[in-house]
Design a protein around this motif. Structure first.
Motif, short mmCIF file in Angstrom:
data_model
loop_
_atom_site.label_atom_id
_atom_site.label_comp_id
_atom_site.label_asym_id
_atom_site.label_seq_id
_atom_site.Cartn_x
_atom_site.Cartn_y
_atom_site.Cartn_z
N LEU A 37 -11.94 -16.24 -0.81
CA LEU A 37 -12.78 -17.43 -0.60
C LEU A 37 -12.10 -18.50 0.24
CD1 LEU A 37 -14.45 -17.74 -4.12
CD2 LEU A 37 -15.58 -17.16 -1.94
N ALA A 38 -10.78 -18.46 0.31
CA ALA A 38 -10.04 -19.42 1.13
C ALA A 38 -10.05 -19.03 2.61
CB ALA A 38 -8.60 -19.54 0.63
N GLU A 39 -10.54 -17.84 2.90
CA GLU A 39 -10.61 -17.33 4.28
C GLU A 39 -12.04 -17.43 4.80
OE1 GLU A 39 -9.23 -13.30 4.42
OE2 GLU A 39 -7.51 -13.71 3.14
N PRO A 40 -12.20 -17.29 6.11
CA PRO A 40 -13.58 -17.17 6.63
C PRO A 40 -14.23 -15.91 6.05
CG PRO A 40 -12.02 -17.58 8.41
CD PRO A 40 -11.21 -17.32 7.17
N VAL A 41 -15.54 -15.87 6.05
CA VAL A 41 -16.28 -14.73 5.52
C VAL A 41 -15.91 -13.47 6.28
CG1 VAL A 41 -18.56 -13.76 5.08
CG2 VAL A 41 -18.19 -16.20 4.83
N TRP A 42 -15.61 -12.42 5.54
CA TRP A 42 -15.27 -11.15 6.16
C TRP A 42 -16.50 -10.51 6.77
CZ3 TRP A 42 -11.85 -8.24 2.03
CH2 TRP A 42 -10.68 -8.97 1.81
N ASN A 43 -16.26 -9.57 7.67
CA ASN A 43 -17.34 -8.79 8.26
C ASN A 43 -17.02 -7.31 8.12
OD1 ASN A 43 -19.58 -7.97 9.67
ND2 ASN A 43 -18.69 -8.36 11.67
N PRO A 44 -17.65 -6.63 7.19
CA PRO A 44 -18.71 -7.06 6.28
C PRO A 44 -18.15 -7.94 5.15
CG PRO A 44 -18.12 -4.80 5.80
CD PRO A 44 -17.32 -5.20 7.01
N PRO A 45 -19.03 -8.70 4.48
CA PRO A 45 -18.57 -9.56 3.38
C PRO A 45 -17.83 -8.76 2.30
CG PRO A 45 -20.81 -10.11 3.99
CD PRO A 45 -20.46 -8.85 4.73
N ALA A 46 -16.86 -9.41 1.69
CA ALA A 46 -16.03 -8.77 0.67
C ALA A 46 -16.82 -8.41 -0.58
CB ALA A 46 -14.88 -9.71 0.30
N THR A 47 -16.42 -7.29 -1.18
CA THR A 47 -16.99 -6.87 -2.47
C THR A 47 -15.86 -6.36 -3.35
OG1 THR A 47 -17.42 -4.61 -1.74
CG2 THR A 47 -19.21 -6.19 -1.49
N ILE A 48 -16.04 -6.53 -4.64
CA ILE A 48 -15.13 -5.94 -5.63
C ILE A 48 -16.01 -5.22 -6.63
CG2 ILE A 48 -13.39 -6.35 -7.39
CD1 ILE A 48 -12.54 -8.84 -5.84
N ARG A 49 -15.75 -3.93 -6.78
CA ARG A 49 -16.54 -3.10 -7.68
C ARG A 49 -15.65 -2.52 -8.77
NH1 ARG A 49 -19.60 -1.41 -2.54
NH2 ARG A 49 -21.44 -2.70 -2.82
N LYS A 50 -16.20 -2.47 -9.96
CA LYS A 50 -15.44 -1.94 -11.10
C LYS A 50 -15.84 -0.50 -11.35
CE LYS A 50 -14.08 -3.00 -15.83
NZ LYS A 50 -14.20 -3.97 -16.93
N TYR A 51 -14.83 0.33 -11.57
CA TYR A 51 -15.03 1.74 -11.88
C TYR A 51 -14.15 2.11 -13.08
CZ TYR A 51 -17.09 2.59 -7.24
OH TYR A 51 -17.89 2.58 -6.12
N SER A 52 -14.51 3.18 -13.72
CA SER A 52 -13.62 3.83 -14.67
C SER A 52 -13.10 5.06 -13.94
CB SER A 52 -14.37 4.23 -15.94
OG SER A 52 -13.49 4.94 -16.79
N TYR A 53 -11.79 5.11 -13.73
CA TYR A 53 -11.16 6.23 -13.03
C TYR A 53 -10.01 6.72 -13.87
CZ TYR A 53 -8.77 8.80 -9.28
OH TYR A 53 -8.15 9.78 -8.52
N ASN A 54 -10.00 7.99 -14.17
CA ASN A 54 -9.02 8.58 -15.09
C ASN A 54 -9.03 7.84 -16.43
OD1 ASN A 54 -8.25 10.50 -13.21
ND2 ASN A 54 -6.64 9.21 -12.37
N ASN A 55 -10.24 7.47 -16.86
CA ASN A 55 -10.47 6.78 -18.14
C ASN A 55 -9.80 5.42 -18.22
OD1 ASN A 55 -12.11 8.84 -19.30
ND2 ASN A 55 -10.25 10.04 -19.62
N LYS A 56 -9.61 4.77 -17.08
CA LYS A 56 -9.02 3.44 -17.04
C LYS A 56 -9.87 2.54 -16.14
CE LYS A 56 -4.38 5.17 -17.72
NZ LYS A 56 -3.09 5.42 -17.13
#
Length: 117
Positions: A37-56
């Protein structure tokens, strides 16, 4: 009637508890969001997605531009691998099974800022 009211209140409370748990963002992931958020908007805009991988629980961060890895982190922000991105789009090859075995749990954060000034 009283039973119905109690049941509705319990269902609302349970739903609220589940909703709050889904948004329990580790502090180090929040720091990454704050940094983006302290940077200019990314292209494409930033995303953070949650996954369960190897049960973590894991967090997939998009890259800020073309041909860069999309890094996967654990809940302590230790980098695990890059399941996608890079020149080939196939990541760094360290977790080739990610998209076949990981379970998508939801979007943690999507940068909704406008790129227009």
């Amino acid at each position: 009637m009283r039973f119905f009211i109690v049941l509705v209140v319990l269902l609302i409370a349970l739903n609220l508890k589940i909703s709050l748990a889904q948004f329990n963002i580790p502090q180090c992931i929040q720091k990454k969001i704050d940094s983006i958020l302290a940077e200019p908007v990314w292209n494409p805009p930033a995303t953070i997605r949650k996954y369960s991988y190897n049960n973590k629980p894991t967090y997939l961060l998009s890259s800020n531009c073309c041909d860069q890895f999309n890094d996967l982190y654990d809940k302590s922000c230790n980098r695990i691998c890059a399941p996608s991105g890079g020149f080939t789009g196939q990541g760094d090859g360290q977790c080739r099974d990610f998209y076949q075995t990981a379970k998508f749990l939801g979007d943690v954060w999507v940068d909704k800022r406008s790129r227009e000034k």
